[in-house]
Write an enzyme that holds these catalytic residues in place. Structure first.
Site: not given
Ligand code: CTP
Length: 405
Positions: A212, A308
């Site tokens: 990304n 996550d």
């Molecule tokens: N994050 C994480 N592990 C993942 C995805 C996200 O620890 N697999 C953490 C990121 O570092 C950030 C927060 O969760 O601090 C939110 O990340 P974001 O990408 O905005 O959201 P997602 O939880 O991935 O949700 P979506 O992609 O559906 O918006």
């Protein structure tokens, strides 16, 4: 009337050879305005750029330029001067001076004074951007920082050599402010902070991956700001092309699963986790061991969800203070608050992803949300935002009552 911030402080100002030496003259005034008593030592090269007379007039004291100055040695010898100082500030600090300090050279007055004094030492580097980026300079600064020398700056911008980049002497007012801040108790003294930064790469085959657009700059700036606030910092970094901030312990990872293992392994030894990484949500169900060949047909890639990391930590019993990020293209506040609650976070920094903001650029704007509160941080350089975010994190930590749960 509040007391001056440096009232009565005896500052030994060392000036080394570089075009920024002229700014040190103004620095003497500002230090004195802040209440400090200032004595100045010029290196032999500094004396080619500026005169001792200027500094004598501004400091109100004789200026030393050599170890072998008989009249000065009879009055206030170098050992007395080393003992006199409460604080040694070297501004500008040239690449050569940093190298000599790092290796303990005592073949001139300033080098000898630094070795002979028990006072804290701060250096304000100023040099051409290539010299600043050079591995030799970085290694010298790492050595100095590891010994407790404070590194103030440098700033980025246009340089006397006509180039643009990092290596400018900090502005004089900023230098004084940082010296004042460095002498006071710091917000995160004794606190252990874990930061994740950058993207993750999920391999498809030996030459392709899903990644990304995260540059890692926000997370690296946070790590740097946390060190400046007194914290011990571990930085788990995805694949990025950024230099490790001074004083930070760095662990490099590639995939989300590797990042999870590194973060969960380190978390119990930390008081705060700031999750600035753009963790890939999916990875290929199977990474091919050999390069995938084109077949003339369309191809379907099966993706499985990654763990996550933040949510997993949110569930654990002995979790650190948890700070997340939320990068959103729409309905910023609603989505971010959902993540705050869903992942059990103490604070979330939401940022609108869009033109010239967020990913791949130097600026960002954040909306901080915590249970029962919100605070927008206007668009600014990521380093400025990182400092403000670290201050809020310290507040949340202290509000929670201490360092670890
Ligand atoms: N994050 C994480 N592990 C993942 C995805 C996200 O620890 N697999 C953490 C990121 O570092 C950030 C927060 O969760 O601090 C939110 O990340 P974001 O990408 O905005 O959201 P997602 O939880 O991935 O949700 P979506 O992609 O559906 O918006």
């Amino acid at each position: 009337m509040s007391p001056l911030p440096l009232a009565g402080l005896r500052v030994l100002l060392g000036v080394s050879g570089g075009i920024a030496a002229y700014k040190a003259a103004e620095l003497v005034r500002r230090l004195r305005d802040a209440g400090a008593e200032v004595r100045v030592v010029l290196t032999a090269n500094a004396a080619r750029f500026v005169t001792a007379l200027t500094f004598q007039a501004l400091s109100g004291h004789p200026v030393r330029t050599s170890l072998w100055d008989e009249s000065a040695e009879a009055a206030m010898g170098h050992i007395e001067l080393a003992r006199w100082a409460d604080e040694i500030l070297i501004a500008p600090a040239s690449a050569d001076l940093l190298a000599r300090l790092a290796h303990g050279h005592a073949d001139d007055l300033l080098g000898t004074l630094v070795l002979a004094s028990a006072a804290p030492v701060s250096v304000a580097p100023a040099m051409n951007r290539q010299m600043w980026a050079n591995a030799a300079t970085r290694a010298n600064l790492d050595l100095l920082a590891a010994r407790g020398v404070r590194v103030l700056g440098p700033a980025a911008g246009s340089q006397a050599c006509g180039e643009t980049g990092e290596g400018r002497l900090l502005e004089v007012d900023d230098l004084v402010a940082r010296l004042v801040a460095a002498r006071g108790p710091r917000m995160l003294d004794g606190v252990r902070v874990l930061v994740s930064a950058g993207p993750t790469y999920e391999d498809i085959d030996p030459v392709r991956f899903i990644g990304n657009r995260s540059s890692g700059r926000m997370g690296f700036a946070i790590a740097e700001a946390a060190v400046a606030a007194g914290a011990t910092v571990t930085l788990v970094a995805g694949p990025v092309a950024l230099a490790t901030p001074l004083g930070v312990t760095r662990v490099d990872v590639r995939s989300a699963c590797e990042m999870r293992d590194a973060v969960l392994g380190a978390a119990p030894a930390h008081d705060v986790f700031i999750s600035a990484a753009a963790v890939g949500d999916y990875r290929p169900a199977q990474a091919s061991a050999s390069k995938l060949k084109k077949t003339g047909q369309s191809r379907t890639l099966e993706l499985v969800q990654n763990p996550d990391i933040l949510a997993e930590l949110g569930q654990s019993a002995a979790r650190p203070l948890l700070v997340g990020f939320a990068a959103e293209t729409d309905e910023l506040e609603r989505h971010a608050r959902e993540k705050l609650e869903l992942k059990g976070l103490d604070l979330i920094a939401a940022n609108q992803v869009g033109e010239r903001l967020g990913f791949e650029c130097a600026d960002n704007a954040l909306l901080l949300l915590w249970p029962g509160g919100r605070e927008p941080l206007a668009q600014a350089d990521k380093r400025v935002l990182a400092t403000a975010l670290v201050a809020r994190v310290a507040e949340r930590l202290h509000a929670r009552g201490g360092q670890s749960r």
